[in-house]
Design a protein around this motif. Sequence first.
Motif: not given
Length: 107
Positions: A22-49
Amino acid sequence: MPIHLVYCTCPDAATGQRIADALVGERLAACVNLLPGVTSVYRWQGKVEQASEILLLIKTTADCLEALSARIRELHPYELPEVIAVEVRAGLPAYLDWVAAQTQKPD
């Protein structure tokens, strides 16, 4: 025209691909790289997720940032998607010119 690199995490490859298309097709972005295998650790609604995610690296211009952020909000399944923009301070001039050209709306 300032160029920005925008970070956005997605829950899976299908979501990332849909947003990238969508972003490239609508010219909002020139390029988007998709990087798999990311692990995110974050606090959400009072809990570490922890979650496995796909990281999108989105190349765009300052002029497109507001519309790009709004479009991500429309397409993204998260209640609060990550949208972090960092201004590119240097790069191959021809590539930066290409990013600017690809995000221009045709007349």
